[in-house]
Design a protein around this motif. Structure first.
Motif, PDB file in Angstrom:
ATOM      1  N   LYS A 182       1.437  -1.416   0.174  1.00 37.66           N
ATOM      2  CA  LYS A 182      -0.046  -0.411  -0.524  1.00 37.66           C
ATOM      3  C   LYS A 182       0.523   1.166  -0.035  1.00 37.66           C
ATOM      4  O   LYS A 182       1.876   1.485   0.519  1.00 37.66           O
ATOM      5  CB  LYS A 182      -1.006   0.668   1.657  1.00 37.66           C
ATOM      6  CG  LYS A 182      -1.834  -1.325   1.195  1.00 37.66           C
ATOM      7  CD  LYS A 182      -3.251  -0.706   2.484  1.00 37.66           C
ATOM      8  CE  LYS A 182      -3.557  -2.749   2.735  1.00 37.66           C
ATOM      9  NZ  LYS A 182      -5.330  -1.738   1.928  1.00 37.66           N
ATOM     10  N   PRO A 183       0.872   2.673  -0.324  1.00 37.71           N
ATOM     11  CA  PRO A 183       0.385   3.610  -0.063  1.00 37.71           C
ATOM     12  C   PRO A 183       1.168   4.136   1.092  1.00 37.71           C
ATOM     13  O   PRO A 183       0.852   3.348   1.785  1.00 37.71           O
ATOM     14  CB  PRO A 183       0.184   3.813  -1.111  1.00 37.71           C
ATOM     15  CG  PRO A 183      -0.543   3.967  -2.079  1.00 37.71           C
ATOM     16  CD  PRO A 183      -1.454   2.908  -0.976  1.00 37.71           C
ATOM     17  N   PRO A 184       2.316   5.211   0.723  1.00 38.20           N
ATOM     18  CA  PRO A 184       2.646   4.979   2.583  1.00 38.20           C
ATOM     19  C   PRO A 184       2.162   5.782   3.489  1.00 38.20           C
ATOM     20  O   PRO A 184       1.866   5.707   4.535  1.00 38.20           O
ATOM     21  CB  PRO A 184       4.156   5.586   2.704  1.00 38.20           C
ATOM     22  CG  PRO A 184       4.309   6.124   1.212  1.00 38.20           C
ATOM     23  CD  PRO A 184       3.242   5.173   0.333  1.00 38.20           C
ATOM     24  N   VAL A 185       1.125   7.221   2.582  1.00 40.80           N
ATOM     25  CA  VAL A 185       0.157   8.070   3.596  1.00 40.80           C
ATOM     26  C   VAL A 185      -0.460   7.269   4.502  1.00 40.80           C
ATOM     27  O   VAL A 185      -1.696   6.516   3.698  1.00 40.80           O
ATOM     28  CB  VAL A 185      -0.783   9.020   2.812  1.00 40.80           C
ATOM     29  CG1 VAL A 185      -1.077  10.398   3.530  1.00 40.80           C
ATOM     30  CG2 VAL A 185       0.886  10.373   1.872  1.00 40.80           C
ATOM     31  N   LEU A 187      -0.099   4.249   6.530  1.00 45.04           N
ATOM     32  CA  LEU A 187       0.252   3.358   6.340  1.00 45.04           C
ATOM     33  C   LEU A 187       0.197   2.866   7.684  1.00 45.04           C
ATOM     34  O   LEU A 187      -0.981   1.488   8.343  1.00 45.04           O
ATOM     35  CB  LEU A 187       0.235   3.088   5.666  1.00 45.04           C
ATOM     36  CG  LEU A 187       1.111   1.503   5.257  1.00 45.04           C
ATOM     37  CD1 LEU A 187      -0.063   0.482   4.997  1.00 45.04           C
ATOM     38  CD2 LEU A 187       2.671   0.945   4.440  1.00 45.04           C
ATOM     39  N   ALA A 188       0.930   3.428   8.382  1.00 47.29           N
ATOM     40  CA  ALA A 188       0.588   2.652  10.044  1.00 47.29           C
ATOM     41  C   ALA A 188      -0.368   3.124  10.638  1.00 47.29           C
ATOM     42  O   ALA A 188      -0.752   1.586  11.657  1.00 47.29           O
ATOM     43  CB  ALA A 188       1.769   4.128  11.011  1.00 47.29           C
ATOM     44  N   GLY A 189      -1.086   4.481  11.000  1.00 43.27           N
ATOM     45  CA  GLY A 189      -1.957   4.442  11.535  1.00 43.27           C
ATOM     46  C   GLY A 189      -3.130   3.269  11.094  1.00 43.27           C
ATOM     47  O   GLY A 189      -4.077   1.992  11.863  1.00 43.27           O
ATOM     48  N   GLU A 190      -3.546   2.678   9.339  1.00 45.27           N
ATOM     49  CA  GLU A 190      -4.090   1.682   9.504  1.00 45.27           C
ATOM     50  C   GLU A 190      -3.521   0.091   9.506  1.00 45.27           C
ATOM     51  O   GLU A 190      -4.904  -0.607  10.569  1.00 45.27           O
ATOM     52  CB  GLU A 190      -4.577   1.633   7.439  1.00 45.27           C
ATOM     53  CG  GLU A 190      -5.102   0.505   6.945  1.00 45.27           C
ATOM     54  CD  GLU A 190      -4.908   0.462   5.302  1.00 45.27           C
ATOM     55  OE1 GLU A 190      -5.452   0.055   4.922  1.00 45.27           O
ATOM     56  OE2 GLU A 190      -4.194   1.924   4.863  1.00 45.27           O
ATOM     57  N   VAL A 191      -2.438   0.067   9.801  1.00 47.22           N
ATOM     58  CA  VAL A 191      -2.068  -1.601  10.660  1.00 47.22           C
ATOM     59  C   VAL A 191      -2.177  -1.200  11.339  1.00 47.22           C
ATOM     60  O   VAL A 191      -2.914  -2.126  11.983  1.00 47.22           O
ATOM     61  CB  VAL A 191      -0.760  -1.677   9.608  1.00 47.22           C
ATOM     62  CG1 VAL A 191       0.240  -2.985  10.875  1.00 47.22           C
ATOM     63  CG2 VAL A 191      -0.566  -1.123   8.370  1.00 47.22           C
ATOM     64  N   ARG A 192      -1.695  -0.193  11.978  1.00 49.09           N
ATOM     65  CA  ARG A 192      -2.288  -0.377  13.701  1.00 49.09           C
ATOM     66  C   ARG A 192      -3.576  -1.109  13.825  1.00 49.09           C
ATOM     67  O   ARG A 192      -3.590  -1.784  14.637  1.00 49.09           O
ATOM     68  CB  ARG A 192      -1.964   0.842  14.435  1.00 49.09           C
ATOM     69  CG  ARG A 192      -0.260   1.338  14.350  1.00 49.09           C
ATOM     70  CD  ARG A 192      -0.062   2.280  16.016  1.00 49.09           C
ATOM     71  NE  ARG A 192       1.302   2.160  15.689  1.00 49.09           N
ATOM     72  CZ  ARG A 192       1.988   3.523  15.152  1.00 49.09           C
ATOM     73  NH1 ARG A 192       2.074   3.422  15.144  1.00 49.09           N
ATOM     74  NH2 ARG A 192       3.572   3.087  15.737  1.00 49.09           N
ATOM     75  N   LYS A 193      -4.683  -0.231  13.096  1.00 55.78           N
ATOM     76  CA  LYS A 193      -6.297   0.007  13.841  1.00 55.78           C
ATOM     77  C   LYS A 193      -5.910  -2.299  13.055  1.00 55.78           C
ATOM     78  O   LYS A 193      -7.068  -2.370  14.007  1.00 55.78           O
ATOM     79  CB  LYS A 193      -7.035  -0.010  12.814  1.00 55.78           C
ATOM     80  CG  LYS A 193      -8.176   0.337  12.891  1.00 55.78           C
ATOM     81  CD  LYS A 193      -8.813   1.509  11.571  1.00 55.78           C
ATOM     82  CE  LYS A 193     -11.006   1.857  12.132  1.00 55.78           C
ATOM     83  NZ  LYS A 193     -11.240   2.139  11.863  1.00 55.78           N
ATOM     84  N   CYS A 197      -7.900  -4.872  16.160  1.00 55.80           N
ATOM     85  CA  CYS A 197      -8.716  -6.002  15.299  1.00 55.80           C
ATOM     86  C   CYS A 197      -8.730  -7.231  15.077  1.00 55.80           C
ATOM     87  O   CYS A 197     -10.068  -7.795  15.051  1.00 55.80           O
ATOM     88  CB  CYS A 197      -9.839  -4.948  14.435  1.00 55.80           C
ATOM     89  SG  CYS A 197      -9.733  -2.661  15.151  1.00 55.80           S
ATOM     90  N   GLY A 198      -7.795  -7.188  15.205  1.00 50.03           N
ATOM     91  CA  GLY A 198      -7.035  -8.727  15.292  1.00 50.03           C
ATOM     92  C   GLY A 198      -7.929  -9.705  13.489  1.00 50.03           C
ATOM     93  O   GLY A 198      -7.528 -10.319  13.536  1.00 50.03           O
ATOM     94  N   LYS A 199      -7.332  -8.557  12.793  1.00 53.55           N
ATOM     95  CA  LYS A 199      -7.211  -8.392  11.183  1.00 53.55           C
ATOM     96  C   LYS A 199      -5.538  -8.101  10.760  1.00 53.55           C
ATOM     97  O   LYS A 199      -5.780  -7.721  10.134  1.00 53.55           O
ATOM     98  CB  LYS A 199      -8.519  -7.572  10.860  1.00 53.55           C
ATOM     99  CG  LYS A 199      -9.753  -7.861  11.072  1.00 53.55           C
ATOM    100  CD  LYS A 199     -10.728  -6.490  10.934  1.00 53.55           C
ATOM    101  CE  LYS A 199     -11.896  -6.908  11.467  1.00 53.55           C
ATOM    102  NZ  LYS A 199     -13.060  -5.600  11.083  1.00 53.55           N
ATOM    103  N   LEU A 200      -4.987  -8.949  10.920  1.00 52.83           N
ATOM    104  CA  LEU A 200      -3.610  -9.026  10.664  1.00 52.83           C
ATOM    105  C   LEU A 200      -4.027  -9.238   8.773  1.00 52.83           C
ATOM    106  O   LEU A 200      -3.401  -8.801   8.108  1.00 52.83           O
ATOM    107  CB  LEU A 200      -2.146  -9.778  11.463  1.00 52.83           C
ATOM    108  CG  LEU A 200      -1.543  -9.721  11.405  1.00 52.83           C
ATOM    109  CD1 LEU A 200      -0.226 -10.340  12.465  1.00 52.83           C
ATOM    110  CD2 LEU A 200      -1.039 -10.722   9.870  1.00 52.83           C
ATOM    111  N   THR A 201      -4.320 -10.676   8.764  1.00 45.39           N
ATOM    112  CA  THR A 201      -4.186 -11.083   7.392  1.00 45.39           C
ATOM    113  C   THR A 201      -5.143  -9.744   6.703  1.00 45.39           C
ATOM    114  O   THR A 201      -4.589  -9.962   5.272  1.00 45.39           O
ATOM    115  CB  THR A 201      -4.839 -12.439   7.236  1.00 45.39           C
ATOM    116  OG1 THR A 201      -6.109 -12.237   7.330  1.00 45.39           O
ATOM    117  CG2 THR A 201      -4.179 -13.791   8.260  1.00 45.39           C
ATOM    118  N   SER A 202      -6.041  -8.659   7.693  1.00 50.29           N
ATOM    119  CA  SER A 202      -6.775  -8.472   5.439  1.00 50.29           C
ATOM    120  C   SER A 202      -6.452  -7.121   5.637  1.00 50.29           C
ATOM    121  O   SER A 202      -6.445  -6.863   4.269  1.00 50.29           O
ATOM    122  CB  SER A 202      -7.521  -7.587   6.545  1.00 50.29           C
ATOM    123  OG  SER A 202      -7.226  -6.717   7.620  1.00 50.29           O
TER     124      SER A 202
END
Length: 326
Positions: A182-185, A187-193, A197-202
Motif C-alpha cells: 500500500k502507499p505510505p500515507v 499506512l502505520a495507522g491503518e496497520v495498527r488499527k 482488531c485482530g485482522k492482521l491478514t486483511s
C-alpha cells in the motif's frame, strides 16, 4: 568501464543544493563499500554527473506497484529485501569515525539488481555525525529534505534534527509497504488499527503469496515499532536484529520446537510471558484473553491465582537464537 553498462545521474548545478548534493554523494560513496549500497564507479564534475553500476530491475517503488506489468515480489523476496536494507543501515549507522544518516530513505532510492537483491542509492542529503553533533540541528526547524515526505521522521519536522533513528522511521514504513503493498500515507495507522482488531491478514499483500503468520507478525511488530512518533521509542538497529531478519524467510523451512509456540495463537512467540498457571504465552495474546473478561487459564481452565505476567527471558533468548541460526 569499456563494455560495461552503467547508470548516469546528472545533477542540476544551478542551485547550491544541487552542488552540495553532488559533493556529498561523491564524498560518501567513494569511501563506502557494502553489498547493499550502490557502487559509485566515477564522477564528472564538469558535467555534474555521477556514474553508478547499472541495476536492471529498477526501484523497489516500481516493483511494489508493478509498473509495466512486472511480476509481484514474493513474500520471501520481500523479507530478504527488508533484511538487506537493515544490513546496509546498520553498516551506515555504525560507521567510524562518523555515523552516516541517509536521510532520504524511500522505495524510489532502493534499486534491485538482476537477482532482486537491493542496493540503497541517493546519498546527496546524508548527514555525517559524531556523538558530539548527533543531536545538533541538521535543517532549519520546520523544513525537511526535498521529496522525503511522507517517509521523513516526524521529529525531524519538529526539531530539524536528523539522526539514525530518522532512517529507522523510514525503514519502518518501507517494511509496512513490503507487507501490504500500500502507499505510505496513513499506512502505520491503518496497520495498527487492523492489528488491534485482530485482522492482521486483511492488510497483507496477497500477491506476495501465503505469508507465514509468525513472519508477517514479526515484521508488522518491527515496522510499527520503527514508526513510533518519538525516536526514543524506536528500536536500535543492532547486528542481532539484522541476523534475525536475515533468517526470518528460511525459518519456516525448519521444524519449530513446540515450546516456542504460544498455546493460544500456535505461533512463534516474540514476547513470551509466564502466567500464574505456569505456562508461557505470547504477551499480547494473553492480555487480549484477560481483557475479554476471562480470569481462567487457557490451558487448565482453572481460575488464575493472580493476573500478573512475568517475562520469560530465557525462552525469548532461545527463540531469538533459533531464528538467527543458519
Amino acid at each position: 568501464m569499456l563494455g560495461r553498462t552503467v547508470a548516469i545521474k546528472k545533477l542540476h548545478p544551478h542551485n547550491m543544493q544541487g552542488q552540495s548534493e553532488f559533493q556529498q554523494e561523491v564524498r560518501v560513496l567513494s569511501k563506502l563499500q557494502h553489498p547493499h549500497l550502490v557502487t559509485l564507479l566515477g564522477a564528472c564534475p564538469e558535467a555534474w554527473s555521477l556514474v553508478y553500476e547499472y541495476l536492471p530491475n529498477g526501484s523497489l517503488q516500481d516493483r511494489l506497484f508493478r509498473k509495466s506489468n512486472i511480476s509481484p515480489l514474493t513474500w520471501k523476496a520481500r523479507v530478504r529485501i527488508a533484511a538487506e536494507i537493515s544490513s546496509a543501515l546498520c553498516f551506515l549507522h555504525s560507521s567510524k569515525p562518523e555515523k552516516i544518516v541517509h536521510g532520504d530513505l524511500k522505495p524510489e532510492n532502493i534499486l534491485l539488481d538482476s537477482e532482486l537483491s537491493c542496493k540503497i542509492c541517493d546519498f546527496g542529503i546524508c548527514r555525517l555525525v559524531t556523538e558530539e553533533t548527533l543531536y545538533s540541528p541538521s535543517f532549519q526547524r520546520g523544513t525537511v529534505p526535498k521529496g522525503a515526505f511522507p517517509y521523513s521522521d516526524p521529529e525531524l519536522h519538529r526539531t530539524g534534527v536528523l539522526t539514525p533513528k530518522s532512517d529507522i522511521y523510514s525503514f519502518g514504513l518501507i517494511i509496512l509497504q513490503l507487507l501490504t503493498g500500500k502507499p505510505p500515507v496513513g499506512l502505520a495507522g491503518e496497520v495498527r488499527k487492523a492489528v488491534s482488531c485482530g485482522k492482521l491478514t486483511s492488510v497483507l499483500d496477497s500477491s506476495a503469496g501465503d505469508w507465514p503468520t509468525f513472519v508477517a507478525r514479526r515484521l508488522l511488530d518491527l515496522g510499527l515499532q520503527c514508526c513510533e512518533l518519538y525516536y526514543r521509542d524506536r528500536p536500535d538497529l543492532t547486528p542481532a536484529l539484522v541476523r534475525e531478519l536475515e533468517q526470518l524467510h528460511v525459518a519456516e523451512e525448519r521444524p519449530v520446537p513446540s515450546f516456542f509456540l504460544c498455546p493460544i495463537l500456535q505461533e512463534i512467540m516474540h514476547d513470551p510471558q509466564v502466567a500464574a498457571d505456569g505456562f508461557t504465552y505470547e504477551g499480547e495474546a494473553l492480555r487480549g484473553w484477560l481483557e475479554n473478561g476471562r480470569n481462567t487459564s487457557p490451558m487448565t481452565n482453572l481460575e488464575f491465582s493472580h493476573l500478573h505476567l512475568t517475562p520469560n527471558h530465557a525462552l525469548r533468548l532461545a527463540i531469538q537464537d533459533w531464528l538467527c541460526r543458519t
